[in-house]
Write an enzyme that holds these catalytic residues in place. Structure first.
Site, mmCIF file in Angstrom:
data_model
loop_
_atom_site.group_PDB
_atom_site.id
_atom_site.type_symbol
_atom_site.label_atom_id
_atom_site.label_comp_id
_atom_site.label_asym_id
_atom_site.label_seq_id
_atom_site.Cartn_x
_atom_site.Cartn_y
_atom_site.Cartn_z
ATOM 1 N N ASP A 12 26.289 -15.317 -3.570
ATOM 2 C CA ASP A 12 27.499 -14.897 -3.019
ATOM 3 C C ASP A 12 27.907 -15.181 -1.448
ATOM 4 O O ASP A 12 26.784 -15.165 -0.494
ATOM 5 C CB ASP A 12 27.709 -13.419 -2.684
ATOM 6 C CG ASP A 12 27.756 -12.642 -4.302
ATOM 7 O OD1 ASP A 12 27.765 -13.255 -5.063
ATOM 8 O OD2 ASP A 12 27.771 -11.322 -4.136
ATOM 9 N N HIS A 41 19.488 -17.386 -5.769
ATOM 10 C CA HIS A 41 19.288 -17.946 -7.015
ATOM 11 C C HIS A 41 19.306 -19.488 -7.320
ATOM 12 O O HIS A 41 19.982 -20.147 -6.338
ATOM 13 C CB HIS A 41 20.209 -17.277 -8.184
ATOM 14 C CG HIS A 41 19.810 -15.601 -8.177
ATOM 15 N ND1 HIS A 41 19.288 -14.994 -8.984
ATOM 16 C CD2 HIS A 41 20.326 -14.757 -7.094
ATOM 17 C CE1 HIS A 41 19.326 -13.664 -8.719
ATOM 18 N NE2 HIS A 41 19.941 -13.534 -7.564
ATOM 19 N N SER A 46 22.739 -15.309 6.519
ATOM 20 C CA SER A 46 22.531 -16.824 6.983
ATOM 21 C C SER A 46 23.070 -17.871 6.073
ATOM 22 O O SER A 46 24.209 -17.573 5.673
ATOM 23 C CB SER A 46 20.766 -17.081 6.968
ATOM 24 O OG SER A 46 20.751 -18.073 7.867
#
Length: 282
Positions: A91, A148, A249
């Site tokens: 995200d 992921h 980050s």
């Protein structure tokens, strides 16, 4: 632009690692009175959608870091890809995307850096990416902070690269030269069915804690020099968790394969969700 410079200048003199280590310790303190209240305040300020989390009650988290690296409920993200597709690993929000031209990667107007320095200064490691493609994705404090796989791959090398811990927010990206090649980072190099892929996990002030599923916590502590490990038995499928940030980050994806067709959403400043379709390999 002047405001960006005024906000960025103090970061040059701050003791990045000392500040980040203090935050590291504080976010791991167990205090039933303070932790839930801190989570509620943080969620309100940054508009965190706790309804998507596996555990929605702030009292379910023993430490703030457990909340920050929270898991999601099953089914709230869909992996939209397939064998020839690239999906978002996180995200976040796209900072930049496009071609790597003669080894140069675009950071922001007036700023670029090289694949060579980003990947730790090893010419052989950087060579396959000299004319490939890249995408830079920024994770804000509100985002889900597990990372992921955007495509299935076989891990062949992990590289830890020491560095500073400048903020990676928009104002620093626009003003600090070679920002991503200066910050502490971890590079995971994968062999995929479409060629080499590098996933670069960039640390930042207050973050400075990067984990992978195969090695656990990589930093802290900070190492004095580049550290390289090779692997031959780590294969991760598309959508599988590969790591996480402890605080927000940036993830940079590099592809040796230039034959990548980006979707319409793959453009600067576009918000993304994990699993969203980004491109197709031709």
């Amino acid at each position: 632009m002047l405001l960006d410079y005024l906000k960025s200048w103090p970061l040059y003199v701050l003791p990045h690692h000392a500040v980040s280590r203090m935050v590291f310790r504080l976010t791991r303190v167990q205090c039933p009175r303070v932790v839930p209240a801190a989570i509620r305040l943080f969620a309100k300020i940054f508009k965190v959608n706790l309804a998507e989390a596996e555990y929605t009650n702030p009292e379910d988290y023993q430490t703030f870091n457990q909340f920050f690296t929270r898991s999601l409920k099953a089914g709230v993200r869909t992996i939209q890809g397939g064998e020839k597709h690239l999906v978002s690993p996180v995200d976040g929000r796209i900072s930049q995307v496009g071609k790597i031209e003669n080894g140069r990667i675009f950071q922001a107007k007036g700023h670029e850096y090289s694949a060579l320095e980003l990947l730790g200064g090893d010419a052989e490691r950087a060579k396959p990416f000299m004319n490939g493609q890249f995408m830079t994705i920024y994770l804000s404090p509100r985002d889900y902070h597990r990372i992921h796989m955007p495509v299935s791959g076989q891990l062949i090398e992990q590289v830890y690269i020491p560095g500073r811990l400048f903020s990676v927010a928009g104002h620093t990206v626009r003003t600090v030269p070679r920002l991503f090649a200066r910050n502490e980072r971890v590079v995971a190099l994968f062999e995929t069915n479409h060629g080499l892929m590098a996933m670069v996990l960039v640390g930042a002030i207050n973050v400075a804690a990067i984990e992978t599923v195969w090695a656990g916590l990589i930093t802290p502590p900070t190492k004095p020099s580049v550290q390289t490990q090779t692997f031959d038995a780590v294969h991760l499928e598309q959508g599988a968790e590969m790591g996480r940030f402890n605080m927000g980050s940036t993830v940079i994806l590099l592809f040796a394969n230039p034959n990548l067709t980006w979707t319409k959403i793959s453009q600067a400043d576009q918000a993304l969700q994990l699993g969203q379709l980004l491109a197709q390999f031709n």
